[in-house]
Enzyme design. Sequence first.
Site, PDB file in Angstrom:
ATOM      1  CG  ASP A 348      -0.251  -0.318   2.526  1.00 18.28           C
ATOM      2  OD1 ASP A 348       0.791  -0.990   2.537  1.00 18.28           O
ATOM      3  OD2 ASP A 348      -0.757   0.125   3.566  1.00 18.28           O
ATOM      4  CD  GLU A 526       7.856   2.831   5.286  1.00 17.13           C
ATOM      5  OE1 GLU A 526       7.037   2.019   5.705  1.00 17.13           O
ATOM      6  OE2 GLU A 526       7.606   4.028   5.165  1.00 17.13           O
TER       7      GLU A 526
END
Length: 577
Positions: A348, A526
């Site tokens: 996502d 990330e």
Amino acid sequence: MHAGFAAVIIACAVCSSLLIGGIVGRLRASLLLLLFCLASLLSGFAQAVKSNDYSDVLAYIDKAWGTLSRSMSDCATVTDKRVPEHSLVYLPADYPEPAVLQEVQSKCKVTVKHLPEKITRIGSFDMSKLQGQGVLYLPNPYVVPGGFLNEMYGWDSYFIIVGLLRDGHFDMARGMVENFFFEIDNYGGILNANRTYFLTRSQPPFLSSMVMVVYDAQTDAQAKRAWLEKAYPYIQRDYEMWTSGEKLAGKTGLSRFYDYGEGPVPEIADMHDPYYRDVFRYLQASQQKDMYLGEPGKTPAKLIGPTFTFQACQQDAGAEKSCENSPTYQFTADYYKGDRAMRESGFDISFRFGDFSGSTHHYAAVCLNSLLYKAETDMEAISKLLGKTAEAKAWAERARNRKQLINQYLWEPQAGTFFDYDFTTGKRSTYQYLSAYYPLFAGLATREQAMAVAANLKTFERPGGLAMSPYETGVQWDLPYGWAPTHMIAVEGLRRYGFKADADRIAREWMDTVTTNWRHEGTIHEKYDVVSGSSSFAATVGYKENVVGFGWTNASVVVFANELGLAPGKAKTAAAH
């Protein structure tokens, strides 16, 4: 050529030239110049050696596991900084309140509640019965991704566990897997993360992979067997959830991502995040507008959630501004199903399953079905180790059947790659995505298929590693961004089929991207821009932050450093356990 070796060659050439000149001219001056050149030569070698030294970043990561660790006795675990009113801790119905939570209530100023009923499967709980959102209790400490991602996440945890085991943190790794057993027993299945608003969905099924890496990290035969005996029924229950009911991809025999909730996801709606507004604005000019939006009272599709309007204004010099409002729209209920399923997939957001992946639940996904194949082959192996001969044969048959269906629906021989399959239209996607390497990771690809997929690396490979897709859509799971989990999947898949040079090169590209940025910034992120090789992040819609932490990125560096022989000393093991 590496810069350090280039410096060595240049130094040699310069020194040779000056030495010859010195013999002809002033000997003393030439000797001084020669010494200078030798110093340059040694410096060049030092630079070359330093480029293979990752001890600094590996030492940082080893400490970072502690920084990212959470337990239910920690206020940082049970409080929600983004939404303070969500600072509740929920226990399973009828579960005795642990003493640690009695202390936490006063120390952290949180409320502890029991869920109003026992949850038997994901999606069975009526969310309207909750008195507020909160964190779900887990018995063992765990490692979180980082930043605002302050829970134990489903698929993140597999990669984190692999990294923890490589760094010798066996007890933490095993405890995290046992937390997932606890979720299956008490919350109906493995959740997206241990928050109440995730009680309607899971995340990619890595449980059998988690169990097997913990199994492999042990040396005591009796302990290894006991571990598999404990894990077997939990893997089976997780597998059955993915292969029945709404999780089935139509009549294909394959599976799909599916969230049992309706409407906007709470983690977006409750924080008044502008994501759905941004998607609405984009869809105004999209060919998929009519798939995802409708006018109340005029559209046959079911509409749900907030309403949206769009205003277009014209401003000419010396003239009054002229504006016109669009009709009122709502997203279709089907769009929100796709949006929720996208979040269960872990990817996502991308445009892999339509605009903003709004049709995710319409697809039999390559990644999901590859992982289910791996669960089937893992369970075949576990059954054999436990002497369950008949069950081993049944698992082998399930794996053979899934492999045949994957080849039928997901393999595109002309393109030489795997694509997702839209079972509602009967058409295979053409969206090239890094998930094509999951069949190699799972071991289901034939040798010929693996060769074709490996030959497509040029589609994804950039100077800083592997991009998720060749499409720049403005969201985080497409070009130019690369992510640790898909690097670990792709590299392991390539190694499994003997493409060592490709695997080593990609692992090194990714390690260097992470390490170079860490040395400049002092943090690990990330995701990374693999085109520029930086941590720069400028998504136009969706998540706007490159979160610092970061669990699975730390794991990727540890794993690759060990595989490439670049970790100082011998890799730690859990032999003591």
